[in-house]
Design an enzyme around this catalytic site. Structure first.
Site, short mmCIF file in Angstrom:
data_model
loop_
_atom_site.label_atom_id
_atom_site.label_comp_id
_atom_site.label_asym_id
_atom_site.label_seq_id
_atom_site.Cartn_x
_atom_site.Cartn_y
_atom_site.Cartn_z
N GLY A 1 0.79 -1.23 0.00
CA GLY A 1 0.00 0.00 0.00
C GLY A 1 0.82 1.28 0.00
O GLY A 1 0.28 2.36 -0.19
N CYS B 1 -26.84 -12.40 -20.39
CA CYS B 1 -26.50 -13.68 -19.78
C CYS B 1 -27.32 -13.96 -18.52
O CYS B 1 -27.24 -15.03 -17.94
CB CYS B 1 -25.01 -13.78 -19.47
SG CYS B 1 -24.52 -12.84 -18.00
N CYS C 1 -23.66 -6.98 -18.56
CA CYS C 1 -22.42 -7.13 -17.80
C CYS C 1 -21.34 -6.19 -18.35
O CYS C 1 -21.18 -6.07 -19.57
CB CYS C 1 -21.86 -8.54 -17.92
SG CYS C 1 -22.89 -9.80 -17.16
N CYS D 1 -19.47 -12.45 -19.32
CA CYS D 1 -20.79 -12.49 -19.94
C CYS D 1 -20.79 -13.47 -21.12
O CYS D 1 -21.70 -14.29 -21.26
CB CYS D 1 -21.17 -11.09 -20.41
SG CYS D 1 -22.90 -10.89 -20.88
#
Lengths: 358, 279
Positions: free
Chosen positions: B30, B242, B264, B270
């Site tokens: 980080g 989908c 999607c 998808c």
């Protein structure tokens, strides 16, 4: 009927073909040659070299041709090429005091050793469109040769002032100056890196900052101590030789601003310096750079930092037009997903607002 | 494959410099590591950080997937995939499961990642505190002291004003219980996928000259409050193609009468689901 955003690949190819078509323009008109660009659009070429950080007229002309005359795009092309070049050494500092002068003026002294040399400048032209140029050619007035050659000795005005201690010394530079194209800039940045940043900086941005300082946002009371333009030799010490050899000659414009300084308990009143430099004849850039170099020295000189032009994080982080242009224009890239997230949130907030109102 | 340039465009010295930065980033999860970002032949803001990171980690045996907004066929994804196909000659794929390196802008694939995969995120602004404090000198100090109160106040002010935390993407996370990190502008929907992910996650910000990382199986916690727990977006609809009710949906406007459909955003996910349904 939903049509997915397919066919990106084909669209990109077609976009390139369309740009190539637009670049060539009318095929009945002769194509621009690099010699024409470099010879006849020389100030554009010199700006691209300065901000592109590569002294190469042919490459800059090619970049301008490829970019259809868009200076920032041409600078980007040259920079992207520059990163691939190997570094085989560093030159010695160029000696601008020994410049083969083509132009040298001082606004601080009426006359000075070596004299004022006006040289090539648009300064005193009347800005009237010259329709003779449109008709191709027109008569060029003959260039009068001076009876006497320019004097050999052309000391810099700052050196003249320096002899009398009226101006601060320029200070010892770092043995090897930093290079922000290799190491990321950390704040506070030293003057070497600030000058490198300003030399590469967008002319418009530096110009506007310099202007703001003249209008009261960080005034430095500047005088154009000297502006000189001409050719200087570039020297390099190859390791295997151990002594300096001249590897070429470049055209530079150098500007030394002389600025007021009140002095302090320990330092008697003396003038302070602002320094600007560019490849070729980018005089506007060199002058603006000199003003901003001085405003950025505010903290070093114990002045209050209250204006944008004095704030090094503000100036140095936003001066590069390749970075700025990329980030501003990246807004063209799809942001469907983030926008969808915002839509969902704003609908939810509106729904809740409406429910609360009932 | 274009042989005029070194493998993956950058010279080996530059790649070495990048790998050092990446190793440091992995060692301090980080933390933003400054690096000597190079000028790439693609514009700043268009993925130069991600491209440099990918160039530093890619090898001849890798299989690369590039997505933008979750899709492989958006123009910038196509452009970056082509760049690596030209300069490395590695295999490219659109299938999440087949990829060893996935460079992304704004999404994490719906298909769970696995051991050995590397996610490379393109980052516009790496500093999570930037819009609270514009100065780098200040934000570096705040990170050193783990002084993240300003961010909590910002989130609290959202709640006071709107009743919710109104940040919907680039939602701040705490990595390994130490550094506050921007996950890049992915929707907060994707934030939970980062937590203890088996994949190595690398983040490159070219213009801002920062690299950071989340090593595999590292805790990534989205900031929240006990009485306002973190939550992700939900849709009332299912994907029109989908039928998925689990995935992030893009809204597609179909006419100027308010007609719209939802599909999607992850085109591979998808497509695979549609293929399965055909069988």
């Amino acid at each position: 009927m939903y049509v997915a955003v397919k066919g990106g690949e084909k669209a990109i190819d077609n976009a390139h073909a369309l740009m190539a078509d637009g670049r060539r323009g009318d095929e009945n008109v002769a194509e621009l040659s690099l010699e024409q660009i470099s010879g006849q659009l020389s100030l554009a070429v010199e700006r691209v070299m300065t901000e592109g950080s590569v002294y190469d007229r042919d490459l800059a002309a090619l970049a301008l041709k490829q970019a259809q005359g868009d200076a920032v795009e041409a600078i980007f092309l040259l920079r992207a090429y520059r990163t691939t070049l190997p570094r085989f050494g560093s030159s010695l500092p160029v000696e601008t005091g020994a410049m083969a002068i083509r132009r040298r003026i001082s606004a601080a002294f009426k006359d000075l050793p070596g004299g004022q040399i006006l040289g090539p400048t648009y300064d005193y032209t009347h800005r009237l469109l010259d329709f003779a140029l449109a008709a191709q050619g027109g008569d060029r007035p003959p260039v009068a040769e001076n009876a006497e050659p320019v004097e050999d000795s052309m000391p810099r005005v700052t050196d003249v002032l320096g002899h009398q201690g009226l101006i601060e010394t320029s200070g010892e530079g770092a043995e090897m100056p930093g290079d922000l194209t290799r190491q990321p800039l950390n704040y506070p940045a030293g003057r070497d890196l600030r000058l490198q940043n300003l030399a590469r900086a967008d002319e418009g941005f530096v110009l506007a900052l310099a202007y703001s300082s003249q209008r009261g946002y960080g005034n430095t009371h500047p005088f154009a101590g000297e502006i000189r333009m001409g050719e200087v030799a570039v020297e390099l010490v190859p390791e295997e030789l151990g002594f300096a050899i001249e590897i070429g000659e470049i055209t530079l414009t150098e500007c030394q601003m002389v600025n007021q300084f009140k002095g302090s308990k320990t330092v008697p009143p003396q003038f302070t310096r602002g320094y600007g430099i560019s490849f070729g004849q980018c005089e506007r850039k060199a002058m603006a750079m000199a003003l901003v170099d001085r405003t950025l020295r505010a903290e070093d000189l114990g002045e209050l930092v209250t204006n944008p032009a004095q704030d090094q994080e503000f100036v140095l982080s936003h001066s590069d037009n390749v970075e700025a242009s990329g980030f501003v224009q990246h807004l063209k890239l799809p942001h469907y997903v983030d926008f969808q997230s915002e839509l969902e949130m704003i609908r939810r907030l509106r729904r809740e607002n409406a429910e609360a109102a009932q | 494959m274009n042989t005029g340039y070194n493998f993956a465009y950058l010279d080996e010295q530059t790649k070495r410099m990048l790998r050092r930065a990446i190793l440091k980033a992995v060692a301090i999860p980080g933390y933003q590591v400054p690096f000597g970002s190079r000028e790439m032949p693609l514009p700043y803001g268009w993925g130069t950080g991600g491209i440099q990171v990918t160039a530093a980690v890619i090898g001849a045996d890798d299989t690369l997937k590039v997505i933008d907004q979750g899709a492989d066929d958006t123009t910038n994804a196509v452009s970056i995939r082509r760049f690596f196909a030209r300069t490395t000659g590695v295999a490219t794929t659109e299938k999440t499961v087949d990829a060893t390196i996935i460079q992304t802008r704004h999404r994490i694939p719906e298909t769970p990642l696995s051991d050995g995969q590397i996610m490379v995120y393109q980052v516009p602004i790496p500093e999570p505190l930037r819009w609270l404090e514009p100065r780098e000198t200040e934000t570096r100090k705040m990170h050193a002291l783990a002084d993240y109160g300003a961010m909590h106040v910002k989130l609290y002010e959202d709640i006071a004003r709107y009743g919710h935390i109104a940040t919907t993407y680039d939602y701040p996370v705490l990595v390994n219980d130490r550094y506050l990190m921007r996950p890049s502008p992915i929707p907060k929907f994707d934030n939970p996928k980062m937590d203890h992910s088996p994949a190595l996650q690398l983040f490159g910000a070219g213009r801002e000259k920062r690299i950071y990382a989340v090593p595999p199986y590292t805790s990534v916690k989205s900031l929240d409050f006990e009485d306002h727990p973190f939550e992700v977006q939900r849709w009332d609809q299912a994907c029109a193609l989908c039928g998925s009710t689990e995935s992030f949906l893009d809204e597609v406007v179909t006419d100027d009468q308010g007609g719209r459909m939802y599909v999607c955003s992850d085109s591979d996910y998808c497509g695979e689901r549609q293929k399965d349904q055909m069988q």
